[in-house]
Design a protein around this motif. Sequence first.
Motif, mmCIF file in Angstrom:
data_model
loop_
_atom_site.group_PDB
_atom_site.id
_atom_site.type_symbol
_atom_site.label_atom_id
_atom_site.label_comp_id
_atom_site.label_asym_id
_atom_site.label_seq_id
_atom_site.Cartn_x
_atom_site.Cartn_y
_atom_site.Cartn_z
ATOM 1 N N PHE A 56 -106.709 22.918 23.646
ATOM 2 C CA PHE A 56 -106.447 24.190 24.304
ATOM 3 C C PHE A 56 -105.374 25.000 23.592
ATOM 4 O O PHE A 56 -104.406 24.448 23.081
ATOM 5 N N THR A 57 -105.572 26.312 23.571
ATOM 6 C CA THR A 57 -104.564 27.198 22.986
ATOM 7 C C THR A 57 -103.694 27.818 24.071
ATOM 8 O O THR A 57 -102.658 28.401 23.759
ATOM 9 N N ASN A 58 -104.104 27.717 25.320
ATOM 10 C CA ASN A 58 -103.307 28.182 26.455
ATOM 11 C C ASN A 58 -103.154 27.025 27.428
ATOM 12 O O ASN A 58 -104.080 26.241 27.622
ATOM 13 N N PHE A 59 -101.972 26.959 28.051
ATOM 14 C CA PHE A 59 -101.725 25.897 29.015
ATOM 15 C C PHE A 59 -100.988 26.519 30.193
ATOM 16 O O PHE A 59 -99.764 26.644 30.173
ATOM 17 N N PRO A 60 -101.721 26.944 31.232
ATOM 18 C CA PRO A 60 -101.052 27.513 32.398
ATOM 19 C C PRO A 60 -100.235 26.450 33.125
ATOM 20 O O PRO A 60 -100.720 25.352 33.365
ATOM 21 N N ILE A 61 -99.002 26.786 33.455
ATOM 22 C CA ILE A 61 -98.094 25.829 34.086
ATOM 23 C C ILE A 61 -98.238 25.926 35.596
ATOM 24 O O ILE A 61 -98.014 26.986 36.176
ATOM 25 N N LYS A 62 -98.598 24.808 36.232
ATOM 26 C CA LYS A 62 -98.756 24.775 37.685
ATOM 27 C C LYS A 62 -97.605 24.078 38.382
ATOM 28 O O LYS A 62 -97.435 24.234 39.581
ATOM 29 N N SER A 63 -96.843 23.267 37.652
ATOM 30 C CA SER A 63 -95.686 22.588 38.231
ATOM 31 C C SER A 63 -94.680 22.348 37.110
ATOM 32 O O SER A 63 -95.036 22.377 35.938
ATOM 33 N N PRO A 64 -93.415 22.087 37.464
ATOM 34 C CA PRO A 64 -92.421 21.792 36.421
ATOM 35 C C PRO A 64 -92.783 20.573 35.576
ATOM 36 O O PRO A 64 -92.425 20.495 34.405
ATOM 37 N N ALA A 65 -93.520 19.629 36.137
ATOM 38 C CA ALA A 65 -93.927 18.449 35.366
ATOM 39 C C ALA A 65 -94.886 18.822 34.243
ATOM 40 O O ALA A 65 -94.950 18.123 33.223
ATOM 41 N N ASP A 66 -95.605 19.931 34.396
ATOM 42 C CA ASP A 66 -96.483 20.406 33.324
ATOM 43 C C ASP A 66 -95.683 20.776 32.074
ATOM 44 O O ASP A 66 -96.176 20.636 30.954
ATOM 45 N N LYS A 67 -94.469 21.236 32.265
ATOM 46 C CA LYS A 67 -93.621 21.561 31.109
ATOM 47 C C LYS A 67 -93.339 20.305 30.288
ATOM 48 O O LYS A 67 -93.400 20.322 29.056
ATOM 49 N N LEU A 68 -93.055 19.214 30.969
ATOM 50 C CA LEU A 68 -92.811 17.952 30.285
ATOM 51 C C LEU A 68 -94.100 17.438 29.654
ATOM 52 O O LEU A 68 -94.080 16.899 28.548
ATOM 53 N N LEU A 69 -95.223 17.629 30.312
ATOM 54 C CA LEU A 69 -96.513 17.231 29.760
ATOM 55 C C LEU A 69 -96.810 18.008 28.478
ATOM 56 O O LEU A 69 -97.297 17.447 27.496
ATOM 57 N N ILE A 70 -96.480 19.293 28.447
ATOM 58 C CA ILE A 70 -96.656 20.112 27.238
ATOM 59 C C ILE A 70 -95.784 19.567 26.119
ATOM 60 O O ILE A 70 -96.234 19.401 24.985
ATOM 61 N N TYR A 71 -94.527 19.285 26.436
ATOM 62 C CA TYR A 71 -93.608 18.761 25.424
ATOM 63 C C TYR A 71 -94.108 17.425 24.876
ATOM 64 O O TYR A 71 -94.110 17.200 23.662
ATOM 65 N N LEU A 72 -94.547 16.536 25.745
ATOM 66 C CA LEU A 72 -95.020 15.222 25.305
ATOM 67 C C LEU A 72 -96.321 15.322 24.513
ATOM 68 O O LEU A 72 -96.520 14.574 23.552
ATOM 69 N N THR A 73 -97.193 16.234 24.887
ATOM 70 C CA THR A 73 -98.427 16.430 24.128
ATOM 71 C C THR A 73 -98.100 16.891 22.713
ATOM 72 O O THR A 73 -98.666 16.407 21.738
ATOM 73 N N PHE A 74 -97.152 17.801 22.608
ATOM 74 C CA PHE A 74 -96.715 18.260 21.292
ATOM 75 C C PHE A 74 -96.077 17.106 20.514
ATOM 76 O O PHE A 74 -96.340 16.924 19.322
ATOM 77 N N TYR A 75 -95.247 16.309 21.172
ATOM 78 C CA TYR A 75 -94.601 15.182 20.504
ATOM 79 C C TYR A 75 -95.636 14.160 20.019
ATOM 80 O O TYR A 75 -95.523 13.628 18.909
ATOM 81 N N ILE A 76 -96.648 13.875 20.827
ATOM 82 C CA ILE A 76 -97.706 12.950 20.412
ATOM 83 C C ILE A 76 -98.409 13.499 19.180
ATOM 84 O O ILE A 76 -98.715 12.754 18.239
ATOM 85 N N ASN A 77 -98.640 14.803 19.150
ATOM 86 C CA ASN A 77 -99.262 15.437 18.000
ATOM 87 C C ASN A 77 -98.418 15.252 16.739
ATOM 88 O O ASN A 77 -98.928 14.900 15.682
ATOM 89 N N VAL A 78 -97.112 15.456 16.865
ATOM 90 C CA VAL A 78 -96.190 15.265 15.739
ATOM 91 C C VAL A 78 -96.193 13.797 15.307
ATOM 92 O O VAL A 78 -96.241 13.487 14.106
ATOM 93 N N ALA A 79 -96.167 12.878 16.263
ATOM 94 C CA ALA A 79 -96.155 11.451 15.943
ATOM 95 C C ALA A 79 -97.445 11.042 15.233
ATOM 96 O O ALA A 79 -97.406 10.267 14.270
ATOM 97 N N LEU A 80 -98.581 11.567 15.681
ATOM 98 C CA LEU A 80 -99.844 11.240 15.015
ATOM 99 C C LEU A 80 -99.877 11.769 13.591
ATOM 100 O O LEU A 80 -100.438 11.135 12.697
ATOM 101 N N LYS A 81 -99.266 12.931 13.365
ATOM 102 C CA LYS A 81 -99.169 13.462 11.996
ATOM 103 C C LYS A 81 -98.362 12.510 11.113
ATOM 104 O O LYS A 81 -98.685 12.316 9.948
ATOM 105 N N ARG A 82 -97.300 11.924 11.667
ATOM 106 C CA ARG A 82 -96.502 10.958 10.905
ATOM 107 C C ARG A 82 -97.279 9.671 10.652
ATOM 108 O O ARG A 82 -97.098 9.018 9.631
ATOM 109 N N LEU A 83 -98.133 9.287 11.593
ATOM 110 C CA LEU A 83 -98.892 8.043 11.465
ATOM 111 C C LEU A 83 -100.134 8.200 10.590
ATOM 112 O O LEU A 83 -100.728 7.200 10.182
ATOM 113 N N GLU A 84 -100.502 9.429 10.292
ATOM 114 C CA GLU A 84 -101.747 9.714 9.604
ATOM 115 C C GLU A 84 -101.898 8.938 8.285
ATOM 116 O O GLU A 84 -102.961 8.417 7.983
#
Length: 174
Positions: A56-84
């Motif tokens: 997804f290129t847009n992520f509508p925030i429905k709760s404050p926990a979604d903000k943390l989910l966005i951050y963790l999704t981005f972090y997982i993406n960065v970690a996978l790039k390192r593991l590539e």
Amino acid sequence: MVYHSSFVEEEGITKACGCPLLPLKSHIKGPAPVSEQDRTDIVDEAITFFRANVFFTNFPIKSPADKLLIYLTFYINVALKRLEGCRTLAVGTKAIINLGLEDIPVPGEAGFPFPGLFSLPSSPEEAELFRNYLKQVREETSGRLLSVAYRANGTPNKWWLAFAKRKFINVVLL
């Protein structure tokens, strides 16, 4: 449709920079409250929803926990790039440990990937609390990510590492 966090209740949850400090099933020392081992936590959600949410290129925030989910999704993406490029679990573990040793910026500091997603810290103590929470949640995510990114025999799982090529909400880490 984006997968949102199931953590919508905010009663009794401490916040830092507008982010709820949600409980974790973790043995890592930090400010996060401890969750029961049989319950799903935010790290479980982030890993489970990653392969769907990364498209997804847009992520509508429905709760404050979604903000943390966005951050963790981005972090997982960065970690996978390192593991590539890591062909064994041992090399991947070393890469993830090095990622964990990097400085963790908080909102308002250079290098924070989502300006405006979290509020600026109101005090140095709040900034340090948020930094420590992010460090703890990143370490926990890294450990669990290794168990899905590599098979039991230590070889890479191509069905996970293929997602390293994706950009989450068109954010690129320089």
